[in-house]
Design a protein around this motif. Structure first.
Motif, PDB file in Angstrom:
ATOM      1  N   LEU A   1      60.148 142.427 -28.955  1.00  0.00           N
ATOM      2  CA  LEU A   1      60.612 142.063 -30.482  1.00  0.00           C
ATOM      3  C   LEU A   1      60.360 143.070 -31.467  1.00  0.00           C
ATOM      4  O   LEU A   1      59.222 143.607 -31.192  1.00  0.00           O
ATOM      5  CB  LEU A   1      60.061 140.627 -31.047  1.00  0.00           C
ATOM      6  N   SER A   2      61.054 143.042 -32.563  1.00  0.00           N
ATOM      7  CA  SER A   2      60.929 144.195 -33.566  1.00  0.00           C
ATOM      8  C   SER A   2      61.269 143.620 -34.910  1.00  0.00           C
ATOM      9  O   SER A   2      61.770 142.724 -35.013  1.00  0.00           O
ATOM     10  CB  SER A   2      61.431 145.464 -33.258  1.00  0.00           C
ATOM     11  N   ASP A   3      60.313 143.970 -36.015  1.00  0.00           N
ATOM     12  CA  ASP A   3      60.735 143.613 -37.297  1.00  0.00           C
ATOM     13  C   ASP A   3      61.898 144.440 -38.108  1.00  0.00           C
ATOM     14  O   ASP A   3      62.271 144.128 -38.919  1.00  0.00           O
ATOM     15  CB  ASP A   3      59.451 143.913 -38.083  1.00  0.00           C
TER      16      ASP A   3
ATOM     17  N   ALA B   1      61.379 137.122 -24.385  1.00  0.00           N
ATOM     18  CA  ALA B   1      60.406 137.972 -25.115  1.00  0.00           C
ATOM     19  C   ALA B   1      59.189 138.003 -24.612  1.00  0.00           C
ATOM     20  O   ALA B   1      58.270 137.091 -24.297  1.00  0.00           O
ATOM     21  CB  ALA B   1      60.289 137.391 -26.552  1.00  0.00           C
ATOM     22  N   LEU B   2      58.698 139.144 -24.801  1.00  0.00           N
ATOM     23  CA  LEU B   2      57.296 139.720 -23.939  1.00  0.00           C
ATOM     24  C   LEU B   2      56.268 139.619 -25.406  1.00  0.00           C
ATOM     25  O   LEU B   2      55.025 139.493 -25.041  1.00  0.00           O
ATOM     26  CB  LEU B   2      57.049 140.912 -23.463  1.00  0.00           C
ATOM     27  N   SER B   3      56.689 139.641 -26.563  1.00  0.00           N
ATOM     28  CA  SER B   3      55.673 139.610 -27.786  1.00  0.00           C
ATOM     29  C   SER B   3      54.942 138.467 -27.942  1.00  0.00           C
ATOM     30  O   SER B   3      55.069 137.345 -27.549  1.00  0.00           O
ATOM     31  CB  SER B   3      56.663 139.853 -28.960  1.00  0.00           C
ATOM     32  N   PHE B   4      53.582 138.870 -28.405  1.00  0.00           N
ATOM     33  CA  PHE B   4      52.457 137.768 -28.849  1.00  0.00           C
ATOM     34  C   PHE B   4      52.608 137.760 -30.209  1.00  0.00           C
ATOM     35  O   PHE B   4      52.868 138.719 -30.904  1.00  0.00           O
ATOM     36  CB  PHE B   4      51.352 138.115 -28.258  1.00  0.00           C
ATOM     37  N   ILE B   5      51.837 136.675 -30.867  1.00  0.00           N
ATOM     38  CA  ILE B   5      51.511 136.666 -32.316  1.00  0.00           C
ATOM     39  C   ILE B   5      50.121 136.480 -32.460  1.00  0.00           C
ATOM     40  O   ILE B   5      49.810 135.334 -32.591  1.00  0.00           O
ATOM     41  CB  ILE B   5      52.507 135.490 -33.015  1.00  0.00           C
ATOM     42  N   PRO B   6      49.259 137.282 -32.494  1.00  0.00           N
ATOM     43  CA  PRO B   6      47.875 136.999 -32.234  1.00  0.00           C
ATOM     44  C   PRO B   6      47.557 136.635 -33.753  1.00  0.00           C
ATOM     45  O   PRO B   6      48.208 136.871 -34.780  1.00  0.00           O
ATOM     46  CB  PRO B   6      47.036 138.417 -32.072  1.00  0.00           C
ATOM     47  N   ASP B   7      46.344 136.185 -33.812  1.00  0.00           N
ATOM     48  CA  ASP B   7      45.850 135.663 -35.206  1.00  0.00           C
ATOM     49  C   ASP B   7      45.102 136.788 -35.664  1.00  0.00           C
ATOM     50  O   ASP B   7      45.175 138.000 -35.491  1.00  0.00           O
ATOM     51  CB  ASP B   7      44.777 134.621 -35.072  1.00  0.00           C
TER      52      ASP B   7
ATOM     53  N   ASP C   1      42.551 138.041 -36.341  1.00  0.00           N
ATOM     54  CA  ASP C   1      41.333 138.761 -35.630  1.00  0.00           C
ATOM     55  C   ASP C   1      41.889 139.704 -34.233  1.00  0.00           C
ATOM     56  O   ASP C   1      40.940 140.063 -33.556  1.00  0.00           O
ATOM     57  CB  ASP C   1      40.173 137.958 -35.227  1.00  0.00           C
ATOM     58  N   GLY C   2      43.235 139.332 -33.932  1.00  0.00           N
ATOM     59  CA  GLY C   2      43.705 140.026 -32.798  1.00  0.00           C
ATOM     60  C   GLY C   2      43.643 139.258 -31.607  1.00  0.00           C
ATOM     61  O   GLY C   2      43.890 139.499 -30.558  1.00  0.00           O
ATOM     62  N   VAL C   3      43.096 137.941 -31.724  1.00  0.00           N
ATOM     63  CA  VAL C   3      42.891 137.062 -30.450  1.00  0.00           C
ATOM     64  C   VAL C   3      44.186 136.534 -30.288  1.00  0.00           C
ATOM     65  O   VAL C   3      44.570 135.754 -31.215  1.00  0.00           O
ATOM     66  CB  VAL C   3      41.756 136.083 -30.679  1.00  0.00           C
ATOM     67  N   VAL C   4      44.319 136.255 -28.829  1.00  0.00           N
ATOM     68  CA  VAL C   4      45.914 135.341 -28.635  1.00  0.00           C
ATOM     69  C   VAL C   4      45.523 133.886 -28.382  1.00  0.00           C
ATOM     70  O   VAL C   4      45.040 133.694 -27.342  1.00  0.00           O
ATOM     71  CB  VAL C   4      46.546 136.112 -27.373  1.00  0.00           C
ATOM     72  N   ARG C   5      45.424 133.180 -29.130  1.00  0.00           N
ATOM     73  CA  ARG C   5      45.296 131.622 -28.768  1.00  0.00           C
ATOM     74  C   ARG C   5      46.615 130.847 -28.612  1.00  0.00           C
ATOM     75  O   ARG C   5      46.137 129.875 -27.997  1.00  0.00           O
ATOM     76  CB  ARG C   5      44.615 131.337 -29.998  1.00  0.00           C
ATOM     77  N   ARG C   6      47.715 131.243 -28.940  1.00  0.00           N
ATOM     78  CA  ARG C   6      48.933 130.678 -28.908  1.00  0.00           C
ATOM     79  C   ARG C   6      49.926 131.447 -28.281  1.00  0.00           C
ATOM     80  O   ARG C   6      50.058 132.699 -28.480  1.00  0.00           O
ATOM     81  CB  ARG C   6      49.364 129.805 -30.175  1.00  0.00           C
TER      82      ARG C   6
ATOM     83  N   ALA D   1      56.656 126.329 -32.478  1.00  0.00           N
ATOM     84  CA  ALA D   1      57.193 126.157 -31.391  1.00  0.00           C
ATOM     85  C   ALA D   1      56.088 127.022 -30.367  1.00  0.00           C
ATOM     86  O   ALA D   1      56.402 127.612 -29.113  1.00  0.00           O
ATOM     87  CB  ALA D   1      58.513 126.979 -31.153  1.00  0.00           C
ATOM     88  N   SER D   2      54.774 126.941 -30.443  1.00  0.00           N
ATOM     89  CA  SER D   2      53.901 127.471 -29.920  1.00  0.00           C
ATOM     90  C   SER D   2      53.030 126.588 -29.054  1.00  0.00           C
ATOM     91  O   SER D   2      52.962 125.374 -29.310  1.00  0.00           O
ATOM     92  CB  SER D   2      53.123 128.491 -30.634  1.00  0.00           C
ATOM     93  N   ILE D   3      52.356 127.001 -27.972  1.00  0.00           N
ATOM     94  CA  ILE D   3      51.368 125.978 -27.361  1.00  0.00           C
ATOM     95  C   ILE D   3      50.098 126.781 -27.281  1.00  0.00           C
ATOM     96  O   ILE D   3      50.101 128.024 -27.343  1.00  0.00           O
ATOM     97  CB  ILE D   3      51.898 125.748 -25.935  1.00  0.00           C
TER      98      ILE D   3
END
Length: 710
Positions: free
Chosen positions: A152-154, A200-206, A208-213, A269-271
């Motif tokens: 995904l891209s902005d 989509a392969l993209s993540f939305i980290p918080d 601090d860069g940690v992927v929690r969802r 829509a995240s887990i």
């Protein structure tokens, strides 16, 4: 005034009330710092209680460092990737998700080689007849359920990254709180058309860069687009569509239905991914698949994700457990949770409940801090904080709920600390006031002693050598009878105030006040090595004050009395007496009575200050003149007493002549009487000289003076 005191007391509640309001306001806005603390607590909870590995049909084919060493550097020829996909189909994989984007043509493909290389005509014709590598991969993708990935891209651009599956929305707007992207980077059209799924392969980290969802859906240019994990799961279940349930009024997504599985999600829509510790058996090296060295049924009915753990390919993510993990593992762990029904949720009501907990907890802590002592209020705060921590830990480990104990705890702490400090300051101020007021009833040094030595507030006493100063007004009772009561009380209070202030200035302890009489003790409760000297200095200062006070009153035409002072030293019992109802700190013993007798002896001796030999022994160099040996009422043994020269008020000016006459009296000389008569003629105001002259004239032969009364 009572209303002013009430206003002052009620005004103390303004600080906790204001602090609580500010804390609730900050909690409601949920700034980034609080989110960071909350995430840190959630991460720590995962470290203490990670998800237990459970059997789940999810595997990762890993393009690891060893695979790159054996097969070759990335990117591999598409024929190699096609072989890998084909082997997974042959092994019975339920679905394959490629965590790779094939955005450019394969440079090793014959057609691409012809574009960049000049070859003889025969060789070029031979290459032209070879199959295109991308077409080979497309054929492999068509052979089974494969989901291709896209990034995904902005950047706003026309997007072809759409899943062939339909998306049905129930309720409100599903995209109300989804992360919006403008465009995407997708695979070549020949590959995209061949694949049965696109995710989509993209993540939305918080922050601090940690992927929690892990999002299951994205907003891609106004259309819903699934993630690679969601597409891989859809293909494995044979589902043709997604059913998205959304809350009304822009509340966001509630859950996503994929085939027979309903997945509860956050509003976007995240887990929440509940990570397990590293599991080596989750990974299968890609080189083993290509070499045919995997067990025959290893991939049967499994969801297989193809990705990389090689550091050089830069697909590494920060994990809540600490360290980094391959991005493909995030998809795999999310799929494991979905398939095993292990949900980690932060309910929609959690933020509001935490704000309510802040308000209620802060209110309880404020009430405790304002109404209880330091220890009970601290215990109340600690109990509430422990209950919050314990409750949130139970909710996490038993119910899979992410509830924040930090926000309420910090809120309570923000209320507790300033309120406790304020209460302490107010309490200290009141204690100072009480101490000051109490010191008007009890000696300041006794107050200090009881504060530092609270165990002294017990019945009982101890033996101790002390010095005593007793004062009394001569004939004050008769003077009061002739005076207006209000005026008499005013005069007496002014006089006593000055006398007691002098005693306190010399660090004496007020033993008692009886009418116009004052009793002061030195070296109790705090021992004073120089108590005799303190007592004499105090007595002389009292004498000077009394004389000045008497002169000032007489100058005003007001009748007042002279002050008599007795000073004595001896061993007494000091302590608390009285019983369990009331304490009376005082000294008991014969020296106390003797000091009182010496005060009364001044009336017969014609002196103002009378001190004993016991006191004088502790005052070397003190200028005195001997008075004689007194036998006071109640005592068989005579006491040698003296008059300080500073208390003679200039009447005994012939000290050398007095000493000679006194020595003659002590020697039993008949000339002593004549000497005292001669001194009396020269100093008629010296009543002590007059006493000795009268005694010797009456037949006395030594310095023994008998006192029949007080």
């Amino acid at each position: 005034m009572p209303w002013l005191e009430r206003l002052r007391t009620q005004g103390l509640w303004l600080l906790p009330a204001t602090t609580l309001a500010l804390v609730v306001l900050v909690a409601w806005h949920d700034p980034g710092l609080l989110r960071g603390l909350r995430h840190a607590v959630f991460d720590q909870a995962q470290r203490w209680s990670p998800r237990e590995p459970e059997p789940a049909p999810v595997l990762i084919v890993d393009i690891d460092e060893e695979s790159l060493r054996r097969v070759g550097q990335w990117p591999w020829p598409r024929t190699q990737v096609a072989e890998l996909v084909a082997r997974l189909h042959e092994a019975g994989a339920a679905a394959v998700g490629l965590d790779v984007v094939f955005a450019e043509a394969d440079r090793t493909s014959p057609r691409e080689l012809l574009k960049s290389t000049r070859l003889p005509r025969e060789a070029a014709a031979l290459l032209q007849g070879l199959p295109d590598h991308d077409e080979v991969l497309a054929t492999a993708l068509q052979a089974g359920p494969v989901a291709l990935g896209f990034a995904l891209s902005d950047t706003e651009a026309a997007s072809d990254c759409q899943s062939p599956a339909g998306i049905v929305t129930l309720g409100g707007a599903a995209d109300a709180q989804l992360r919006r992207f403008g465009g995407c980077v997708h695979s070549l059209p020949v590959l995209a058309q061949a694949a049965q799924g696109h995710g989509a392969l993209s993540f939305i980290p918080d922050e601090d860069g940690v992927v929690r969802r892990l999002p299951l859906l994205f907003d891609l240019g106004g259309h819903l687009a699934p993630s690679l994990a969601a597409e891989t799961l859809r293909l494995a279940l044979g589902a043709q569509r997604y059913t998205v349930q959304a809350a009304p009024d822009g509340g966001g997504v509630i859950g996503v239905q994929i085939g027979r599985l309903r997945i509860p999600t956050t509003a976007n829509a995240s887990i929440w991914v509940h990570y397990t510790p590293p599991q080596r058996d989750r990974y299968v090296p890609a080189w083993q698949v290509l070499a045919g060295q995997t067990p025959p049924d290893l991939f049967r009915q499994h969801l297989v994700l193809v990705g990389t753990s090689a550091q050089g390919l830069l697909d590494l993510r920060f994990s809540p457990l600490g360290g980094v993990i391959p991005g493909v593992e995030v998809h795999a762990q999310a799929l494991e949770q979905i398939l095993t029904g292990h949900w980690l949720q932060r309910p929609g009501w959690a933020p509001a409940a935490e704000v309510v907990a802040v308000a209620l907890g802060g209110l309880l802590v404020a009430i405790a801090a304002m109404t209880c002592g330091a220890l009970p209020s601290a215990a109340a705060f600690g109990t509430l904080a422990a209950a919050l921590l314990g409750g949130c830990w139970w909710a996490f480990t038993r119910q899979g709920l992410l509830l924040d104990p930090v926000l309420p705890s910090l809120g309570m702490l923000a209320v507790f600390l300033p309120t406790t400090v304020l209460r302490h300051m107010v309490s200290e101020r009141r204690q100072r006031w009480v101490r000051h007021a109490f010191a008007r009833y009890v000696s300041p040094n006794l107050v200090d002693y009881l504060i530092t030595q609270p165990q002294a507030l017990e019945l009982g006493g101890r033996r101790q050598r002390c010095s005593f100063v007793f004062t009394d007004l001569a004939g004050f009772t008769s003077v009061m009878e002739r005076m207006d009561p209000a005026q008499a009380v005013t005069l007496l209070n002014q006089y006593l105030d000055g006398m007691i202030a002098i005693a306190f200035a010399h660090e004496g302890t007020l033993d008692r006040i009886v009418g116009d009489a004052v009793a002061i003790v030195f070296s109790a409760p705090v021992q004073q090595a120089d108590h005799e000297q303190r007592a004499v200095r105090c007595a002389l200062a009292m004498h000077r004050f009394a004389q000045d006070y008497l002169a000032a009153r007489r100058a005003e035409g007001v009748e007042f009395c002279e002050t008599r002072i007795g000073v004595h030293t001896g061993e007494v019992i000091v302590g608390n007496f009285g019983g369990s109802t009331i304490f009376d700190y005082r000294a008991l013993g014969d020296p106390v009575n003797t000091a009182s007798r010496l005060e009364g002896a001044n009336k017969y001796l014609g002196t103002h200050v009378c001190l004993s030999q016991a006191t004088l022994d502790g005052c070397p160099g003190l200028p005195v003149r001997p008075v004689g040996r007194l036998r006071v009422a109640g005592r068989q043994e005579a006491i040698m007493v003296y008059e300080p020269l500073d208390a003679t008020d200039g009447q005994a000016v012939q000290q050398e002549a007095y000493a000679q006459a006194y020595a003659a009296m002590m020697a039993g000389s008949s000339a002593a009487a004549a000497q005292f008569k001669h001194l009396h003629a020269q100093s008629p105001g010296d009543r002590l000289v007059q006493l000795h002259a009268t005694r010797l004239d009456s037949g006395a032969i030594d310095n023994l003076i008998e006192l029949s009364g007080k």
